[in-house]
Design a protein around this motif. Sequence first.
Motif, mmCIF file in Angstrom:
data_model
loop_
_atom_site.group_PDB
_atom_site.id
_atom_site.type_symbol
_atom_site.label_atom_id
_atom_site.label_comp_id
_atom_site.label_asym_id
_atom_site.label_seq_id
_atom_site.Cartn_x
_atom_site.Cartn_y
_atom_site.Cartn_z
ATOM 1 N N GLY A 192 0.809 -1.214 0.000
ATOM 2 C CA GLY A 192 0.000 0.000 0.000
ATOM 3 C C GLY A 192 0.839 1.259 0.000
ATOM 4 N N LEU A 193 1.935 1.243 0.748
ATOM 5 C CA LEU A 193 2.819 2.407 0.795
ATOM 6 C C LEU A 193 3.448 2.679 -0.567
ATOM 7 C CD1 LEU A 193 4.308 4.589 2.454
ATOM 8 C CD2 LEU A 193 6.061 2.868 2.953
ATOM 9 N N ILE A 194 3.955 1.629 -1.206
ATOM 10 C CA ILE A 194 4.577 1.797 -2.528
ATOM 11 C C ILE A 194 3.541 2.227 -3.559
ATOM 12 C CG2 ILE A 194 5.766 0.588 -4.395
ATOM 13 C CD1 ILE A 194 7.527 1.214 -1.958
ATOM 14 N N LEU A 195 2.364 1.641 -3.509
ATOM 15 C CA LEU A 195 1.289 2.045 -4.420
ATOM 16 C C LEU A 195 0.954 3.515 -4.234
ATOM 17 C CD1 LEU A 195 -1.013 1.522 -6.444
ATOM 18 C CD2 LEU A 195 -2.389 0.690 -4.511
ATOM 19 N N LEU A 196 0.889 3.960 -3.005
ATOM 20 C CA LEU A 196 0.558 5.361 -2.728
ATOM 21 C C LEU A 196 1.630 6.303 -3.271
ATOM 22 C CD1 LEU A 196 -1.031 7.632 -1.349
ATOM 23 C CD2 LEU A 196 0.213 7.076 0.766
ATOM 24 N N ILE B 79 0.259 5.773 6.816
ATOM 25 C CA ILE B 79 0.954 5.040 7.876
ATOM 26 C C ILE B 79 0.122 5.032 9.157
ATOM 27 C CG2 ILE B 79 2.979 5.068 9.397
ATOM 28 C CD1 ILE B 79 3.537 3.945 6.615
ATOM 29 N N GLY B 80 -0.505 6.171 9.464
ATOM 30 C CA GLY B 80 -1.362 6.215 10.645
ATOM 31 C C GLY B 80 -2.525 5.248 10.540
ATOM 32 N N ALA B 81 -3.146 5.181 9.366
ATOM 33 C CA ALA B 81 -4.252 4.242 9.167
ATOM 34 C C ALA B 81 -3.759 2.798 9.233
ATOM 35 C CB ALA B 81 -4.915 4.507 7.818
#
Length: 256
Positions: free
Chosen positions: A167-171, A192-194
Motif C-alpha cells: 500500500g505504501l509503494i502504491l501510494l 501510515i497512521g491508518a
Amino acid sequence: MTAAEAAPQAQSSPAPVSVGSAPGATPPRAPLIARAAAELIGTAALVAIVVGSGIQATELTKDVGLQLLANSTATVFGLGILILLLGPVSGAHFNPVVTLAEWWTARRGGPGVTPREVAVYVPAQIVGAIAGAILADAMFAEPLVKWSTHDRSSGHLLLGEVVATAGLILLIFGLARADRLRYAPVAVASYIGAAYWFTSSTSFANPAVTIGRAFTDTFAGIAPGSVLGFIGMQLVGAVVGLGLVALIFVRGRPAA
C-alpha cells in the motif's frame, strides 16, 4: 519524497522522486553528502518518534488501545513534518524499499536514484534507524541497547507487512504517476497512521525501521529473530506495490 546549489557531478544524474518538489519541477540537487545526512537524520528522527512515543504511552496508561493511539498519532504528525522538511533535500525516503523501488523504476533512464545513490542512502537509513532507537531509549532512561523480546514471527503478522508495504509503494508511486506528489507529506503520513490500525503488524513497512526497532525492548520493539521475516515480506510487498502501480496507472498513448 530544493536545495540552493547542486554539486556539479550531481547535476548529470536523474532527479529523484521527491515528495517535496512541485509537480513537473526539476530542482537543482543537493550534494550527495547532504542527501545522505538528510536520510540518516530523517530516519533517526522517525524511529525516535516511534520508539519514544511508545515508551511514553506505556508510562502514561496500561490500556493497549490508548498506547497504540498515542504511538500512531505521534508517528503521523512526526512523519508528515519530516517529509515536508527533508523531502526537498533527499526525497525523504527514510526507507530502503522506497529507495530500491525508485531505483527500479529509474533503471531505464527515467527520474530516480542511481545505484551509487542507493549504496549511500540505504546504509544511512539503517544507521539512522539504529541511532534513533538508542536516542529514544536514552531520553527515557531505558538501557541504550537491549534486544527486543517482542516476537512478531506469526504468519498473519507477515501478511500484514506485505499489505502495509504494498500500500505504501502504491501510494507513493501512484502519486508520482498522477502528478500529485505535492500531497505526499499528508498522504504518506495519513496512510501510515491508518495502517497502524488496519494491519495486523501495525505497519512497519520499512526494513531500516525494522532493524532499528530490534535494538529496544520497549512497546515498539521487534525481536531480532523476527527481523528477517519482516524484511522479506516488506520486499515482497514492494514488488506487489510496483505491480499494482503498473496495472492501475497505465500511461496513455499519445493521440495519433
